[in-house]
Design an enzyme around this catalytic site. Structure first.
Site, mmCIF file in Angstrom:
data_model
loop_
_atom_site.group_PDB
_atom_site.id
_atom_site.type_symbol
_atom_site.label_atom_id
_atom_site.label_comp_id
_atom_site.label_asym_id
_atom_site.label_seq_id
_atom_site.Cartn_x
_atom_site.Cartn_y
_atom_site.Cartn_z
ATOM 1 C CB CYS A 180 37.536 40.693 12.738
ATOM 2 S SG CYS A 180 35.813 40.615 13.240
ATOM 3 C CG HIS A 215 35.240 35.353 14.074
ATOM 4 N ND1 HIS A 215 36.535 35.733 14.393
ATOM 5 C CD2 HIS A 215 34.713 36.390 13.366
ATOM 6 C CE1 HIS A 215 36.763 36.951 13.902
ATOM 7 N NE2 HIS A 215 35.671 37.369 13.278
ATOM 8 C CB CYS A 232 36.933 41.702 6.042
ATOM 9 S SG CYS A 232 35.838 40.513 6.872
#
Length: 398
Positions: A92, A354, A384
């Site tokens: 991510c 996302h 994160c």
């Protein structure tokens, strides 16, 4: 010190479409990223041949986002064959990592211009990847959480650090509200470039599947008007496996497809060309934590980043802390002492969406544009990372 500085001269991205049933559910990753790259180059008003390298982050660099999608997207965008491309993966944080790598190439390797961006097509790639996970015996014994679903790690963080379901839901409602207000004010208009595509639709009555013309003009995932009562009754996704689970579809990021690109140049080269940068890259840091609590990653990365630059949390004017799950910004803000009024001011992944490898690049572009609107100077993008990591980037707004 080289005396060279990397500045961001333009940013462009697609709108974010819902995975599987949204406008990009049949759009190849090279086309998604190519559109963002082409648009960013046009906004920068530079010749494509000036771009030395295109670095794209991708959370799942396989299938339609495989075959070094960065190189393919560069060519799709109209860059000459002399423009190279590299695809990178830090899950991510891949998009932020790509921006940092582009900046490092400019500062250290004397590139004049490089693009950092990100792309993911969850619609086309995730169904293939879910079936293809392969564990390794030694790691499985010592660090089984390396293969743990991200939603399970989020439930662990919520339980381990006492972040209640109510706090998560309240945060998510506010994320939806902020995004709706920002959309109404046109705060995303300067970064989104509409894209014509073909969308697969299924007739509910007959089951017939067809392709229709469609234009993704905006982020399509948010739900304006969301109230606490709308999501407080949702059942936690893992309730059968864990009766204490608190993560629901309402307080987690939304699966979506999209791409983003930032054009970076050496500052003096940009000045010679009469360009007005959005801001400058200042620094980047990563840090590791236990894989089963990957959501606390920013609490490791951010202190390292700030310490290297002699800064405190209070010195930062604006924060983009990725909303992988509501528990992530809540726990990290608690630990770091971030003012909620300075964090994710226009919502985040819960309301916007996302696409894993794209989000970091989107956040960089958005925080520079929003920072200018607010008169901010120092801003941080952080998130994160699966496997137990955090990443953080420091930027200066011009």
């Amino acid at each position: 010190m080289s005396g060279r500085r990397a500045v961001i001269v333009s940013t462009a991205r697609t709108g974010l479409a819902k995975s599987y049933r949204g406008g990009f559910n049949k759009t190849h990753g090279a086309a998604l990223a190519g559109h963002a790259i082409k648009s960013a180059i046009e906004k920068a008003k530079i010749d494509p041949s000036l771009v030395d390298d295109v670095i794209l982050g991708c959370g799942m660099p396989e299938g339609e986002t495989g075959m070094n999608v960065a190189r393919n997207a560069a060519l799709w965008a109209g860059c000459p064959v002399t423009t190279s491309g590299a695809t990178i993966n830090r899950f991510c944080s891949s998009g932020l990592q790509a921006v940092a790598n582009a900046a490092h190439s400019i500062i250290n390797d004397h590139y004049e211009c490089a693009i950092g961006g990100g792309v993911d097509s969850i619609s086309l790639v995730q169904p293939k990847m879910v079936k293809g996970v392969v564990t390794e015996k030694l790691l499985w014994k010592k660090y089984p959480a390396l293969w743990m679903p991200m939603i399970e790690t989020a439930d662990i963080v919520a339980k381990r650090y006492g972040v209640s379901r109510e706090r998560q839901d309240l945060y998510s409602v506010e994320s939806q509200r902020r995004t709706a207000a920002a959309q109404a004010a046109g705060y995303f208009d300067d970064e989104i470039v509409p894209m014509q595509t073909k969308m697969e639709v299924k007739d509910k009555a007959t089951g017939e599947v067809s392709l229709v013309d469609y234009v993704v003009t905006k982020d399509e995932c948010n739900r304006p008007g969301t109230k606490l009562s709308d999501i407080s009754g949702l059942q936690p996704v893992r309730i059968e496996a864990d009766p204490s689970a608190t993560i629901t579809a309402g307080n987690a990021s939304q699966l979506s497809d999209g791409a983003s690109a930032c054009v970076l140049m050496e500052q003096k080269a940009a000045e010679r060309r009469g360009l007005t940068p959005l801001g400058a890259f200042v620094g980047f840091a990563v840090g590791g934590c236990e894989p089963d609590e990957m959501g606390i990653g920013p609490t490791v990365a951010v202190p390292k980043l700030l310490a290297r630059h002699g800064l405190k949390v209070s010195d930062i004017d604006l924060w983009e802390l990725n909303e992988a799950f509501a528990v992530v910004p809540l726990r990290c803000a608690d630990v770091l002492g971030i003012d909620p009024e300075k964090m994710n001011v226009n919502g985040g992944a819960i309301s916007i969406g996302h696409p894993f490898g794209m989000t970091g690049s989107r956040q960089v572009g958005h925080i520079l544009l929003e920072g200018k609107r607010r008169g901010a100077k120092k801003v941080v993008v952080t998130m994160c990372v699966g496997g137990g990591m955090g990443a953080a980037g420091l930027f200066e707004v011009f």
